[in-house]
Design a protein around this motif. Sequence first.
Motif, PDB file in Angstrom:
ATOM      1  N   GLU A   1       0.801  -1.236   0.000  1.00 42.95           N
ATOM      2  CA  GLU A   1       0.000   0.000   0.000  1.00 42.95           C
ATOM      3  C   GLU A   1       0.828   1.278   0.000  1.00 42.95           C
ATOM      4  O   GLU A   1       0.338   2.335  -0.399  1.00 42.95           O
ATOM      5  CB  GLU A   1      -0.959   0.007   1.199  1.00 42.95           C
ATOM      6  N   VAL A   2       2.079   1.212   0.458  1.00 41.86           N
ATOM      7  CA  VAL A   2       2.889   2.441   0.481  1.00 41.86           C
ATOM      8  C   VAL A   2       3.410   2.819  -0.910  1.00 41.86           C
ATOM      9  O   VAL A   2       3.960   3.904  -1.078  1.00 41.86           O
ATOM     10  CB  VAL A   2       4.095   2.345   1.446  1.00 41.86           C
ATOM     11  N   SER A   3       3.252   1.920  -1.885  1.00 42.36           N
ATOM     12  CA  SER A   3       3.775   2.221  -3.221  1.00 42.36           C
ATOM     13  C   SER A   3       2.808   3.086  -4.008  1.00 42.36           C
ATOM     14  O   SER A   3       1.658   3.289  -3.604  1.00 42.36           O
ATOM     15  CB  SER A   3       4.025   0.915  -3.992  1.00 42.36           C
ATOM     16  N   ASN A   4       3.274   3.588  -5.119  1.00 46.97           N
ATOM     17  CA  ASN A   4       2.424   4.319  -6.071  1.00 46.97           C
ATOM     18  C   ASN A   4       1.650   5.481  -5.437  1.00 46.97           C
ATOM     19  O   ASN A   4       0.526   5.788  -5.861  1.00 46.97           O
ATOM     20  CB  ASN A   4       1.447   3.348  -6.755  1.00 46.97           C
ATOM     21  N   GLY A   5       2.258   6.081  -4.426  1.00 45.68           N
ATOM     22  CA  GLY A   5       1.609   7.222  -3.801  1.00 45.68           C
ATOM     23  C   GLY A   5       0.435   6.847  -2.923  1.00 45.68           C
ATOM     24  O   GLY A   5      -0.307   7.716  -2.464  1.00 45.68           O
ATOM     25  N   GLY A   6       0.269   5.517  -2.687  1.00 45.09           N
ATOM     26  CA  GLY A   6      -0.832   5.070  -1.834  1.00 45.09           C
ATOM     27  C   GLY A   6      -1.859   4.239  -2.580  1.00 45.09           C
ATOM     28  O   GLY A   6      -2.659   4.779  -3.339  1.00 45.09           O
ATOM     29  N   LEU A   7      -1.847   2.934  -2.335  1.00 49.08           N
ATOM     30  CA  LEU A   7      -2.845   2.043  -2.940  1.00 49.08           C
ATOM     31  C   LEU A   7      -3.960   1.775  -1.945  1.00 49.08           C
ATOM     32  O   LEU A   7      -3.747   1.826  -0.735  1.00 49.08           O
ATOM     33  CB  LEU A   7      -2.200   0.703  -3.308  1.00 49.08           C
ATOM     34  N   ILE A   8      -5.135   1.462  -2.446  1.00 45.43           N
ATOM     35  CA  ILE A   8      -6.217   0.951  -1.593  1.00 45.43           C
ATOM     36  C   ILE A   8      -6.448  -0.497  -1.994  1.00 45.43           C
ATOM     37  O   ILE A   8      -6.720  -0.794  -3.165  1.00 45.43           O
ATOM     38  CB  ILE A   8      -7.506   1.777  -1.755  1.00 45.43           C
ATOM     39  N   THR A   9      -6.323  -1.397  -1.005  1.00 43.43           N
ATOM     40  CA  THR A   9      -6.338  -2.827  -1.330  1.00 43.43           C
ATOM     41  C   THR A   9      -7.507  -3.572  -0.698  1.00 43.43           C
ATOM     42  O   THR A   9      -7.464  -4.789  -0.562  1.00 43.43           O
ATOM     43  CB  THR A   9      -5.007  -3.484  -0.888  1.00 43.43           C
ATOM     44  N   PHE A  10      -8.556  -2.834  -0.322  1.00 38.80           N
ATOM     45  CA  PHE A  10      -9.767  -3.564   0.080  1.00 38.80           C
ATOM     46  C   PHE A  10     -10.783  -3.479  -1.059  1.00 38.80           C
ATOM     47  O   PHE A  10     -10.612  -2.713  -2.011  1.00 38.80           O
ATOM     48  CB  PHE A  10     -10.325  -3.076   1.422  1.00 38.80           C
ATOM     49  N   PRO A  11     -11.856  -4.287  -1.002  1.00 35.00           N
ATOM     50  CA  PRO A  11     -12.740  -4.422  -2.167  1.00 35.00           C
ATOM     51  C   PRO A  11     -13.419  -3.118  -2.609  1.00 35.00           C
ATOM     52  O   PRO A  11     -13.654  -2.208  -1.805  1.00 35.00           O
ATOM     53  CB  PRO A  11     -13.777  -5.442  -1.696  1.00 35.00           C
ATOM     54  N   GLY A  12     -13.753  -3.063  -3.901  1.00 39.44           N
ATOM     55  CA  GLY A  12     -14.441  -1.923  -4.474  1.00 39.44           C
ATOM     56  C   GLY A  12     -13.792  -1.393  -5.741  1.00 39.44           C
ATOM     57  O   GLY A  12     -14.337  -0.526  -6.411  1.00 39.44           O
ATOM     58  N   GLY A  13     -12.620  -1.935  -6.082  1.00 39.77           N
ATOM     59  CA  GLY A  13     -11.952  -1.598  -7.339  1.00 39.77           C
ATOM     60  C   GLY A  13     -12.010  -2.796  -8.263  1.00 39.77           C
ATOM     61  O   GLY A  13     -11.632  -3.897  -7.856  1.00 39.77           O
ATOM     62  N   VAL A  14     -12.499  -2.591  -9.484  1.00 39.51           N
ATOM     63  CA  VAL A  14     -12.723  -3.703 -10.416  1.00 39.51           C
ATOM     64  C   VAL A  14     -12.250  -3.288 -11.813  1.00 39.51           C
ATOM     65  O   VAL A  14     -12.595  -2.199 -12.282  1.00 39.51           O
ATOM     66  CB  VAL A  14     -14.229  -4.059 -10.457  1.00 39.51           C
ATOM     67  N   PRO A  15     -11.454  -4.141 -12.479  1.00 38.51           N
ATOM     68  CA  PRO A  15     -11.015  -3.817 -13.839  1.00 38.51           C
ATOM     69  C   PRO A  15     -12.216  -3.724 -14.797  1.00 38.51           C
ATOM     70  O   PRO A  15     -13.208  -4.446 -14.624  1.00 38.51           O
ATOM     71  CB  PRO A  15     -10.132  -5.005 -14.233  1.00 38.51           C
ATOM     72  N   LEU A  16     -12.109  -2.857 -15.771  1.00 36.50           N
ATOM     73  CA  LEU A  16     -13.130  -2.747 -16.818  1.00 36.50           C
ATOM     74  C   LEU A  16     -12.586  -3.407 -18.082  1.00 36.50           C
ATOM     75  O   LEU A  16     -11.537  -3.007 -18.584  1.00 36.50           O
ATOM     76  CB  LEU A  16     -13.468  -1.280 -17.087  1.00 36.50           C
ATOM     77  N   ARG A  17     -13.281  -4.431 -18.539  1.00 31.69           N
ATOM     78  CA  ARG A  17     -12.853  -5.159 -19.742  1.00 31.69           C
ATOM     79  C   ARG A  17     -13.861  -4.946 -20.860  1.00 31.69           C
ATOM     80  O   ARG A  17     -15.064  -4.866 -20.608  1.00 31.69           O
ATOM     81  CB  ARG A  17     -12.757  -6.660 -19.441  1.00 31.69           C
ATOM     82  N   ASN A  18     -13.346  -4.851 -22.072  1.00 38.54           N
ATOM     83  CA  ASN A  18     -14.268  -4.748 -23.208  1.00 38.54           C
ATOM     84  C   ASN A  18     -14.749  -6.149 -23.608  1.00 38.54           C
ATOM     85  O   ASN A  18     -14.402  -7.142 -22.947  1.00 38.54           O
ATOM     86  CB  ASN A  18     -13.597  -4.015 -24.382  1.00 38.54           C
ATOM     87  N   GLY A  19     -15.523  -6.234 -24.672  1.00 42.08           N
ATOM     88  CA  GLY A  19     -16.096  -7.510 -25.101  1.00 42.08           C
ATOM     89  C   GLY A  19     -15.037  -8.577 -25.364  1.00 42.08           C
ATOM     90  O   GLY A  19     -15.294  -9.778 -25.200  1.00 42.08           O
ATOM     91  N   SER A  20     -13.834  -8.148 -25.763  1.00 40.72           N
ATOM     92  CA  SER A  20     -12.747  -9.093 -26.053  1.00 40.72           C
ATOM     93  C   SER A  20     -11.956  -9.475 -24.805  1.00 40.72           C
ATOM     94  O   SER A  20     -10.974 -10.215 -24.881  1.00 40.72           O
ATOM     95  CB  SER A  20     -11.754  -8.477 -27.055  1.00 40.72           C
ATOM     96  N   GLY A  21     -12.369  -8.947 -23.658  1.00 46.56           N
ATOM     97  CA  GLY A  21     -11.676  -9.308 -22.418  1.00 46.56           C
ATOM     98  C   GLY A  21     -10.455  -8.457 -22.106  1.00 46.56           C
ATOM     99  O   GLY A  21      -9.767  -8.690 -21.109  1.00 46.56           O
ATOM    100  N   GLU A  22     -10.200  -7.485 -22.955  1.00 44.52           N
ATOM    101  CA  GLU A  22      -9.052  -6.591 -22.740  1.00 44.52           C
ATOM    102  C   GLU A  22      -9.379  -5.583 -21.642  1.00 44.52           C
ATOM    103  O   GLU A  22     -10.489  -5.017 -21.628  1.00 44.52           O
ATOM    104  CB  GLU A  22      -8.817  -5.807 -24.034  1.00 44.52           C
ATOM    105  N   VAL A  23      -8.428  -5.315 -20.756  1.00 45.14           N
ATOM    106  CA  VAL A  23      -8.630  -4.289 -19.731  1.00 45.14           C
ATOM    107  C   VAL A  23      -8.490  -2.912 -20.372  1.00 45.14           C
ATOM    108  O   VAL A  23      -7.453  -2.596 -20.973  1.00 45.14           O
ATOM    109  CB  VAL A  23      -7.618  -4.420 -18.575  1.00 45.14           C
ATOM    110  N   ILE A  24      -9.537  -2.099 -20.272  1.00 43.05           N
ATOM    111  CA  ILE A  24      -9.514  -0.765 -20.886  1.00 43.05           C
ATOM    112  C   ILE A  24      -9.647   0.341 -19.833  1.00 43.05           C
ATOM    113  O   ILE A  24      -9.753   1.511 -20.166  1.00 43.05           O
ATOM    114  CB  ILE A  24     -10.646  -0.607 -21.933  1.00 43.05           C
ATOM    115  N   GLY A  25      -9.632  -0.041 -18.574  1.00 41.62           N
ATOM    116  CA  GLY A  25      -9.741   0.924 -17.490  1.00 41.62           C
ATOM    117  C   GLY A  25     -10.162   0.212 -16.227  1.00 41.62           C
ATOM    118  O   GLY A  25      -9.996  -1.008 -16.117  1.00 41.62           O
ATOM    119  N   ALA A  26     -10.687   0.963 -15.271  1.00 43.56           N
ATOM    120  CA  ALA A  26     -11.154   0.349 -14.031  1.00 43.56           C
ATOM    121  C   ALA A  26     -12.153   1.272 -13.349  1.00 43.56           C
ATOM    122  O   ALA A  26     -12.184   2.479 -13.605  1.00 43.56           O
ATOM    123  CB  ALA A  26      -9.984   0.065 -13.089  1.00 43.56           C
ATOM    124  N   ILE A  27     -12.987   0.672 -12.489  1.00 42.12           N
ATOM    125  CA  ILE A  27     -13.952   1.422 -11.695  1.00 42.12           C
ATOM    126  C   ILE A  27     -13.613   1.257 -10.212  1.00 42.12           C
ATOM    127  O   ILE A  27     -13.200   0.159  -9.788  1.00 42.12           O
ATOM    128  CB  ILE A  27     -15.402   0.950 -11.977  1.00 42.12           C
TER     129      ILE A  27
END
Lengths: 136, 136, 136, 136
Positions: free
Chosen positions: D86-112
Amino acid sequence: MSDITTDQAEQVLEAAIKAAGEVGCRMNVAIVDAGGNLKAFRRMDGAWLGSIDISIRKARTSRQFDMESGDLGGLSQPGGPLYQIEVSNGGLITFPGGVPLRNGSGEVIGAIGVSGDTVENDRHVAVAGAKVLQSA
Amino acid sequence: MSDITTDQAEQVLEAAIKAAGEVGCRMNVAIVDAGGNLKAFRRMDGAWLGSIDISIRKARTSRQFDMESGDLGGLSQPGGPLYQIEVSNGGLITFPGGVPLRNGSGEVIGAIGVSGDTVENDRHVAVAGAKVLQSA
Amino acid sequence: MSDITTDQAEQVLEAAIKAAGEVGCRMNVAIVDAGGNLKAFRRMDGAWLGSIDISIRKARTSRQFDMESGDLGGLSQPGGPLYQIEVSNGGLITFPGGVPLRNGSGEVIGAIGVSGDTVENDRHVAVAGAKVLQSA
Amino acid sequence: MSDITTDQAEQVLEAAIKAAGEVGCRMNVAIVDAGGNLKAFRRMDGAWLGSIDISIRKARTSRQFDMESGDLGGLSQPGGPLYQIEVSNGGLITFPGGVPLRNGSGEVIGAIGVSGDTVENDRHVAVAGAKVLQSA
């Protein structure tokens, strides 16, 4: 304290995005509430990545001093009364594009910040967003 | 969105290092991808330690606004439209040496930042790196 | 103080990238010099974006204490003698993947940090990179 | 690399807000693009102010490691392989609520990233948002 609602923030955001489209600009648009905290944000496709942070800072700066960000910039030049105010508050943006959001009674309930083009266009789009709340 | 590959980043980096050698400069060279994230970096022996951070910021600044870092600097002087923009985004570098990387179609796929000598030489080396992708 | 050269850093980096390919991992690889400053970096296509920062911190952590990052992690657990050491130095990474770089005489001249897969694979790749300098 | 569009980001955001309403929660919802940069954000009336930053960090964390933020948290506990990541990248949040966004082909195109209630509800709302892109 009156505070902007999510519905109002979305109306402001939509009006700003519409105005950006009319002048052919790709903008980052940020809305903060009466407490200066982020309420809504949208980045148009192809808009500058560096303008994410700037749009949010413009909005916050504008609410923190209840004036347009560019008006503060007029006071922060070398020799001016607020020279280097930009280093405060974790970093202010004092060029145009941040505009207070007032309700029908003239009370400041938040602010809008726009970044992505010339400061003239940034301000034009921010003002277009802010107007929505005054006619409502 | 097209993004720079590791192979392309290495080609750019090698071309920049070669150009640095030709003008007798010890440089820090950083490459960021289309999202502004570090892709490749090399510091030549004896290059300034303070230029590590500057080269990375130049590259990031250049991608964040899709222009040369020095062009932004022309707008951020006292009295200019973007005065103090440097406080945004965790710290921008707005003097020359950051150059967008475009593919053959002219799309920005990343940026290069060079730091270690005069800004003229920094820019010269960055441009030499950027050219590689346009002839490929 | 002996310090890693750019040529040595590139040898270490290439050896690590080769080892990553052999185990089928996409890695971020960072090399720091004897002063703990970034010397070389490469991100393989598709490697985690969050591992850029982690690979650099692993390398820096390893050189800052002249031990493997994972060895420090064994001491920083709740109840351990170095509990919460991670908050120092702007953020340490204390799980495996950071390995000191020693020259033929056993002197530490820098460190390598690898991030992108399991910590076992990260460490495997870092060790593969570090070995190059000892046989040279 | 495929990247999320503004239209897609708004669809995800609307679906998440709708799901939040159904479970009676006031949420902060953030969308980041393929480069981990903020694309869209909305805070529902009355949602926690401290969750603005958390929702953005959850989204960024999820894209930076192409996995759910909570999965990373499973690995970062005391004694776990990624302790204190969690101390990396300026502060990560590692409890639930972040989910990758994948397009129809399964590619990660962002996250929510969603924050404002229990982590179970946060994750429920984030997943509801992410589903929209896979059926489109």
